[in-house]
Structures are given as structure tokens and as C-alpha cells.
Design an enzyme around this catalytic site. Structure first.
Site, PDB file in Angstrom:
ATOM      1  N   ASP A  34      24.911  30.101  11.413  1.00  0.00           N
ATOM      2  CA  ASP A  34      26.266  30.109  11.969  1.00  0.00           C
ATOM      3  C   ASP A  34      25.630  30.799  13.521  1.00  0.00           C
ATOM      4  O   ASP A  34      24.532  31.378  13.595  1.00  0.00           O
ATOM      5  CB  ASP A  34      27.952  30.473  11.921  1.00  0.00           C
ATOM      6  N   ASP A  71      28.087  31.926  16.695  1.00  0.00           N
ATOM      7  CA  ASP A  71      28.839  32.649  17.543  1.00  0.00           C
ATOM      8  C   ASP A  71      29.314  33.970  16.519  1.00  0.00           C
ATOM      9  O   ASP A  71      29.663  33.210  15.507  1.00  0.00           O
ATOM     10  CB  ASP A  71      30.307  31.607  17.742  1.00  0.00           C
TER      11      ASP A  71
END
Lengths: 237, 237
Positions: B5, B7
Site C-alpha cells: 500500500d 499512503d
């Protein structure tokens, strides 16, 4: 006393429902009291008086209970939003002139409204330096043709950050049928955005109230919304 | 192959998460393949390459799967939205430049986008004479700082009235934490409005898909949304 809904009951758009005027005349002639209750907040009671008259329907302003009036009456009875009180709170209005007029009539201080246009394209830098007005003690969401991303940013941030800020929703309808093909988003359309963005849940001014333990989806706090309907109905003459 | 991922995992805002660059170097030195998956649609893959580089992180565009890319790849593979095809459909975009750039890169015809500003205050008369473009074959909702009532009117009306119109939501996040006090509404904030107003349910481009029997609240029809995630993931090199 007989309560009438309005949209779809007395009129459809600009057309009187068949024999509505005659029905009201007969009821009044028999000594019945009639009241008109609508969760439509796009007009003030004064606006509804004009609407009734344009359709040949008799009415007095005191016979009308609209969601705009209910929201204004609730804020007025809190005693915290008196216009002209330098220590008082103000309501941030995301709605149209119907709500503005009722707030004025009730002596409630407000900012925002239909003519308020925060910049349309907020940058993250703009958003991080948002000037929050600490006088804001309530956010009132109604039918809002000026609804925009930046209005949602301001409203959600007030609801999350200002202690005790009330969240008043005039009604929860999602769409108005103004005639196909168009869909007109109603107050309930932007509401989930404001609610989920701020993790807060609005209280309907003229809607069945959730229980006091109702929580916004994903929220860890009980709703701080105000139950507006009951006090308003108690205020009826 | 290791999926990251972005953010909150590789960076927080403009700051690299401690030792992220070093971790990527070690994994690559050991022959591991790395891919970066994000449901953030505000940037194109080209935009993410710049972001990675600005933080000292190595990346190739082919290693990035963003929600903006997933939406564009899905529309491209339908074969119905080819730019320049006079018989083709176009996507109505309620999102920012990240989505626009990916649609361009995928050769998908689109209208709307960040620079599209239908009149801010639509009257009921305006709304009833809305010019609907019958070429519109999809509505794509992403992070939309230009979101407004009138954009919602257009989108909801297309979704309800245009046969077979797809409803693509890049992701369902309701709010981005860009730093207190401000709340930044994310794509999921306007989505309930579009969904409930049109009685349609969007499909997330990079979200877990609802079952095929999922229905929008209050809808009497099954969702016509397209399941975008699986085809896109199958397209990965």
C-alpha cells in the site's frame, strides 16, 4: 384537527390536486381545524402562503409547519443563537432561502446560505489553513442548490472540530421528482457525505427521530444531533 | 512478489516513512518483485512516479496500480469508449486530473473532469431541460474537488436515464486525513448522494466487490455497476 401533507397531496408541482380547495372549504365549514405539515424545507412559511394562494388554496401562515420552520424554531428555543447577541452562537446554513427566511423570522443568527460560495477548488494547503469561525454552534443542511465540495469541507470540519456543534438536517429525502428525466438531489443526498465525512449524524427537523443511542456508521461517539421534532411540535399553538 | 500500500505505508503526506527506501532496495537486491497498490485515485501512475521520486523512492510506472489506472483499464477493456471512435461511448468524469490522465493514457474518450463547471445554481426549469448527452456510457466518480449540486444532478440523471450506463467509483473512502482540523471529503463522500439519488450503486475500481446480488438501499433493481477490480487485476503483467 386534520393534518395534511402538501407535495403530492394538495398539489403536484404547479397543479392543484383535484378538488383540494373544495375539500379544505368543506372541512373548515364543518368547524374542523386544518394544519399543513411538510418536510420540504425549500420554502419558508411565507413562501408557502404564496404557493397556496397561487393554487387557489386558503391558508394562514400559522397553519403551516415546514421543515424550514421546524429547524428555525428549534434553534430559537435553545436560546443560544439570538441575532444581535455578541456572546451568541451562529448557525452555518447549507440550504436555500426558505431556511434563511425562517431563521430571520425566528431571530436566529446565521451565516452561509445560498449566496455563500467558498472557493470552488480548494487546494490541500487551503484546506489545512481553513478559517473556522468559533461562533458556529450549528450546521443546518437543507435543499442546497449551491452545494459544493468546499461547502462540505467547511461543514464537516465544523461538525468534527467545534465542541457541541449541532447538526440539523431539515429532512432526509434523497431525490425530488421534478419531472423526468431529471433527478433533483434533495437534502438527504449530500447528508451522507457530511455525516460520514465528519462521523456525525444529523437530526431531522421534521422526521421521525432516531433513538438517543443511534450512532453514525463508523462513529465511536453517540450522535450529538438534536432531537428537533418533538420540541417544535410542542410549541405549536 | 510483494504488494505495498502507499499512503501511510511508504509515506505520510510529504514525508517518507522511516527506512521505506532502504526496505525497497533490500527486497529488490534479493530478487523480489514489488508492486504498489493504492485506492487513491487523485494521481495517475505518472503522477505517482513523480511522488515516489520526490521522496527518494525507486519505482517504475508499471509497478503501480492506482484506482485511477484501474478505472481507466476497465473502461478500455470494454472496447466501448475508444477515443476518436464516432460510434463510441464517452465517460462522464467527476474526478480530478489523476483520473483524466489515466483515461487519456488508456485511449478512453471522456467528458467532464475537473474543469467542467455546469451552472452552480440550477433552477427547476434548468433541471427539467437538462441536455443529456446520449454518448455517455459511464459515470466515473473519484476525488472531486469540483463536486457541486449541478454535477450531482447531471451524474444521477445519466445513471437513471441512460440505458446501460456504468457507474464506476474509484474508491469508497469517506474522508482523507490531510491534517487536523480540516476534513477532506474523499470519493466516498459524494458517492452516497449519487447512489441514493439515482438508486444506483457504484462499483469500486480497487475495492472489494459486492456480490452480484448487491442492491442499492431502496433500489428495486440489482446494481448495474461493473465489477472492475477482477478484470484489472487479471490484466496485470
Amino acid at each position: 384537527c386534520i393534518l395534511f401533507d402538501c407535495d403530492g397531496v394538495l398539489w403536484t408541482g404547479a397543479t392543484q390536486v383535484h378538488n383540494a380547495a373544495e375539500a379544505l372549504r368543506v372541512l373548515r365549514a364543518r368547524g374542523k381545524r386544518v394544519l399543513f405539515v411538510t418536510n420540504n424545507a425549500s420554502k419558508s412559511r411565507a413562501g408557502y402562503v404564496s404557493k397556496f394562494k397561487s393554487l387557489g388554496l386558503e391558508v394562514a401562515a400559522e397553519e403551516i409547519v415546514s421543515a424550514s420552520y421546524a429547524a428555525a424554531a428549534y434553534l430559537a428555543q435553545t436560546g443560544r443563537f439570538r441575532a444581535g447577541d455578541p456572546q451568541g452562537k451562529v448557525a452555518l446554513v447549507l440550504a436555500n432561502s426558505g431556511v434563511e427566511q425562517e431563521l430571520d423570522a425566528a431571530g436566529v443568527a446565521w451565516i452561509g446560505g445560498e449566496a455563500w460560495h467558498p472557493p470552488l477548488l480548494l487546494t490541500p494547503a487551503d484546506m489545512c489553513s481553513l478559517p473556522l469561525d468559533s461562533r458556529i454552534g450549528a450546521v443546518v443542511v437543507g435543499w442546497d442548490p449551491a452545494f459544493s465540495y468546499s461547502r462540505l469541507v467547511y461543514a464537516a470540519t465544523c461538525l468534527r472540530e467545534l465542541p457541541g456543534c449541532l447538526f440539523i438536517a431539515t429532512n432526509g429525502d434523497h431525490a425530488d421528482n421534478i419531472g423526468r428525466p431529471t433527478v433533483a438531489p434533495a437534502p438527504g443526498a449530500p447528508l451522507p457525505g457530511a455525516a460520514s465525512t465528519s462521523s456525525r449524524q444529523g437530526s431531522g427537523a421534521l422526521e421521525p427521530q432516531p433513538s438517543s443511542s443511534a450512532r453514525a456508521p463508523g462513529s465511536t461517539q453517540p450522535s450529538q444531533g438534536a432531537a428537533a421534532a418533538s420540541p417544535v411540535m410542542r410549541m405549536m399553538p
